[in-house]
Design a protein around this motif. Structure first.
Motif, mmCIF file in Angstrom:
data_model
loop_
_atom_site.group_PDB
_atom_site.id
_atom_site.type_symbol
_atom_site.label_atom_id
_atom_site.label_comp_id
_atom_site.label_asym_id
_atom_site.label_seq_id
_atom_site.Cartn_x
_atom_site.Cartn_y
_atom_site.Cartn_z
ATOM 1 N N PRO A 1 38.070 38.954 37.618
ATOM 2 C CA PRO A 1 39.195 39.275 38.177
ATOM 3 C C PRO A 1 39.899 38.520 39.236
ATOM 4 N N ALA B 1 44.353 47.082 41.986
ATOM 5 C CA ALA B 1 43.349 47.714 42.701
ATOM 6 C C ALA B 1 43.482 48.001 44.139
ATOM 7 N N ALA C 1 34.344 48.407 33.708
ATOM 8 C CA ALA C 1 33.585 48.319 34.984
ATOM 9 C C ALA C 1 34.531 47.468 35.829
ATOM 10 N N LEU C 2 35.437 48.127 36.685
ATOM 11 C CA LEU C 2 36.426 47.450 37.671
ATOM 12 C C LEU C 2 36.328 47.846 39.012
ATOM 13 N N ARG C 3 36.194 46.897 39.693
ATOM 14 C CA ARG C 3 36.207 47.322 41.427
ATOM 15 C C ARG C 3 37.584 48.098 42.011
ATOM 16 N N GLY C 4 37.543 48.710 42.872
ATOM 17 C CA GLY C 4 38.803 48.750 43.719
ATOM 18 C C GLY C 4 39.717 49.958 43.202
ATOM 19 N N ASN C 5 39.028 51.116 42.616
ATOM 20 C CA ASN C 5 39.774 52.361 42.155
ATOM 21 C C ASN C 5 40.814 51.785 41.149
ATOM 22 N N ARG D 1 43.485 51.002 38.584
ATOM 23 C CA ARG D 1 44.739 51.943 37.851
ATOM 24 C C ARG D 1 45.805 51.041 37.216
#
Lengths: 206, 401
Positions: free
Chosen positions: B168, B150, B386-390, B392
């Motif tokens: 997370p 993230a 649904a995850l934060r912080g772009n 990848r």
């Protein structure tokens, strides 16, 4: 944070021989029987005087929710970016470290050095040959399209193209280090052609 | 009077339309049951007792997320029902009980757990998996974890979360990029690429102690780590000899052994269960997937569809290889069935990349430029997590711990 494993890396400027300090309250690192060194830092380059890496044991690690994450698009509970210059403030963009006279741009899927870029490389090569004690780091970058690790390889190809040109201009190979960041440190955060063109580049860092 | 008569008529008409629609829905439900569509109707009733986590809603979300169940608010329309209690008690803090019953009233599961508060969410996922396994005879993924990268202001995070994206935990925070996390087969370690010190190195981090060890810091690229099936070796990419090549490192040794030899790019190697290695190479002019034996040897080309196939990930049984596939300027996740040689594009495309197989061998997690999503190997619907912080570069952890 009692269980925080903290690695403080103070990276020295310029000189390859400069030693680095890897200290911490409690490194907690494995003693490697094989003699493989623990995570250590290499000397950095100007503008990166201090870097920090912190690791935490799962189960006692801080929640991502406690950090100010950057989200350019939706997807769940996100923290919107609040003011400032996103390109400069956000990890993942290089923050405009190199000035225009130290950036070589490339076309899509290309490592060709265009005539305009040749002048930029020439100017830098001249100062390197005049100052053989100076080390430069050539940092290769790509746009965000495609596989991340494959882009690391493509970014290195670009940096090597600049390296070869510099060597042909008389720079000693010992003065040049090459690193590829692939798509990991874009100069522009957009998902459009204009941003992509700004991101396909090699930065000449002193 | 006339008006009232008309309204009555309308009501009768509407009622018949509705009942027709309901009947149709009923038929439709039967047909699509268990194969995508609406899924098996299951009532997950609110758990009695006071617990700080809403166990029923976690279970319902997990079951819905499998694509095979359609959680219902009441038992009237459901084939199965879940009832439970979660209340303070036991030796560790909470007692959680649940029962799974069939429509005919037969009890299928009846279990209880004695857990501390911070394990309530984990217990909910465990209950989801127990129900899923009981009704489908397949292992569930609700109790598994994912690792991903993230982005924050001035920081990169390596995060381990539950498979649903909740809980997370930041196990690494750095000012420089972090890439390509890869789980060891026992799920206790993560190998990844770190650019700390503004250069690439491969780190192995013990997930449960936080201890880190640099296993490769050669000049140039140190990239794309992947574990051997026995967890004792890594393959990765080094460019110390001038261009990217595949190397294998015995973790008990200090010296990596080179497995490829070409003037082109060789990278993104992954191990198959039989010990062979699949990797990306542009030796043929465009990036394609190739396979070599455990000790190297002459590469055999695997992909021939289009001019860009890269970043392979292998299903745990070795049957499928998912990859990044480009056509018409868009990037997709595609899969190659090694048994039938069938090649299939799974996603709708765009900036899709970094596929990673879940331990069930059927689900693939990948990045789509906006975040992280999952898709099934048989081409089922794609679902965003649904995850934060772009988020990848996600990697799905193996079953276990």
């Amino acid at each position: 944070m009692q269980h925080l494993v903290r690695i403080l890396i103070a990276a020295a400027a310029l000189a390859l021989l400069a030693s680095c300090a890897a200290t911490g309250e409690n490194t907690g690192q494995e003693q490697t029987a094989t003699g493989v060194p623990d995570a250590t830092a290499q000397p950095g380059v100007t503008g990166q005087s201090e870097q920090e890496v912190y690791s935490y044991p799962y189960g006692q690690a801080p929640s991502l929710d406690t950090y100010d994450t950057f989200d350019t698009s939706g997807g769940g509970a996100t923290t919107a970016y609040a003011g400032g210059q996103p390109d400069q403030a956000v990890a993942g963009t290089s923050g405009g470290v190199a000035s225009a006279d130290r950036i070589v741009y490339f076309s899509y899927d290309s490592t060709n050095i265009v005539p305009e870029s040749r002048t930029i490389i020439e100017n830098n090569a001249r100062s390197l040959t005049k100052n053989p004690q100076i080390i430069t780091q050539l940092e290769g970058h790509t746009d965000e399209r495609g596989s991340r690790e494959y882009n690391i390889a493509l970014g290195e190809r670009r940096a090597n193209a600049v390296r070869q040109t510099m060597i042909a201009m008389g720079v000693s190979p010992q003065q040049i280090r090459v690193v590829s960041f692939g798509e990991e440190r874009p100069a522009a955060a957009g998902h459009d052609e204009r941003s992509y063109a700004l991101n396909r580049r090699v930065e000449i860092i002193y | 009077m006339k008006v009232i008569k008309r309204i009555t008529w309308l009501a009768v008409l509407l009622a018949s339309v509705f009942s027709l629609a309901t009947a149709y829905a009923q038929i439709n439900l039967d047909i699509t049951k268990g194969v995508g569509g609406n899924g098996i109707p299951i009532a997950v009733m609110p758990f009695e007792g006071r617990a700080p986590e809403n166990i029923a809603s976690i279970v319902a979300a997990d079951l819905k997320g499998t694509g095979k169940f359609a959680p219902q608010p009441s038992t009237s329309r459901a084939d199965y029902a879940v009832v439970g209690q979660a209340a303070p008690g036991g030796s560790r803090g909470y007692i959680v009980r649940f029962q799974l019953t069939g429509a005919q009233g037969g009890q299928l599961l009846n279990l209880s757990f004695d857990v501390p508060t911070n394990q309530l969410r984990a217990v909910a996922h465990r209950i989801s998996d127990l129900i899923y396994e009981k009704l489908t005879n397949e292992k569930g993924l609700a109790g598994t974890r994912i690792a991903y990268v993230a982005l924050g202001r001035g920081a990169y995070y390596l995060v381990v979360s539950d498979a649903d994206g909740q809980n997370p935990q930041v196990i690494l925070r750095s000012r420089q990029p972090i890439m390509s996390p890869a789980w060891s087969p026992d799920g206790s370690r993560l190998a990844y690429v770190s650019f700390e010190g503004r250069r690439a190195q491969i780190i192995v981090q013990d997930v449960y102690t936080g201890a880190r060890r640099s296993v490769s810091a050669a000049p140039g690229i140190n990239g794309a780590p992947s574990w051997s099936p026995d967890g004792r070796r890594l393959v990765f990419t080094l460019s110390q000899d001038g261009n990217p090549e595949i190397y294998a490192l015995d973790l008990g040794s200090q010296y990596p052994v080179r497995l490829t030899s070409s003037s082109s790019i060789d990278t993104e190697a992954v191990w198959l269960p039989d010990g062979s290695i699949v990797f990306t190479s542009d030796r043929g002019g465009s990036p394609q997937l190739y396979r070599i034996g455990p000790g190297g040897g002459s590469p055999q080309r695997l992909t021939f569809q289009g001019s860009y196939n890269a970043r392979p990930t292998v299903s745990p049984d070795g049957r499928y290889i998912a990859m990044v596939h480009q056509r018409g300027g868009r990037f997709y996740i595609a899969v190659l069935d090694l048994k039938t040689r069938q090649f299939r594009v799974l996603t709708s495309g765009g900036l899709d990349e970094s596929p990673s197989f879940a331990p069930d061998g059927k689900t693939i997690i990948y990045s789509n430029g906006r975040g992280v999503a999952t898709v099934s190997v048989d081409g089922g619907a794609s679902r965003e997590i649904a995850l934060r912080g772009n988020a990848r570069d996600a990697a799905w952890a193996p079953y276990g711990r």
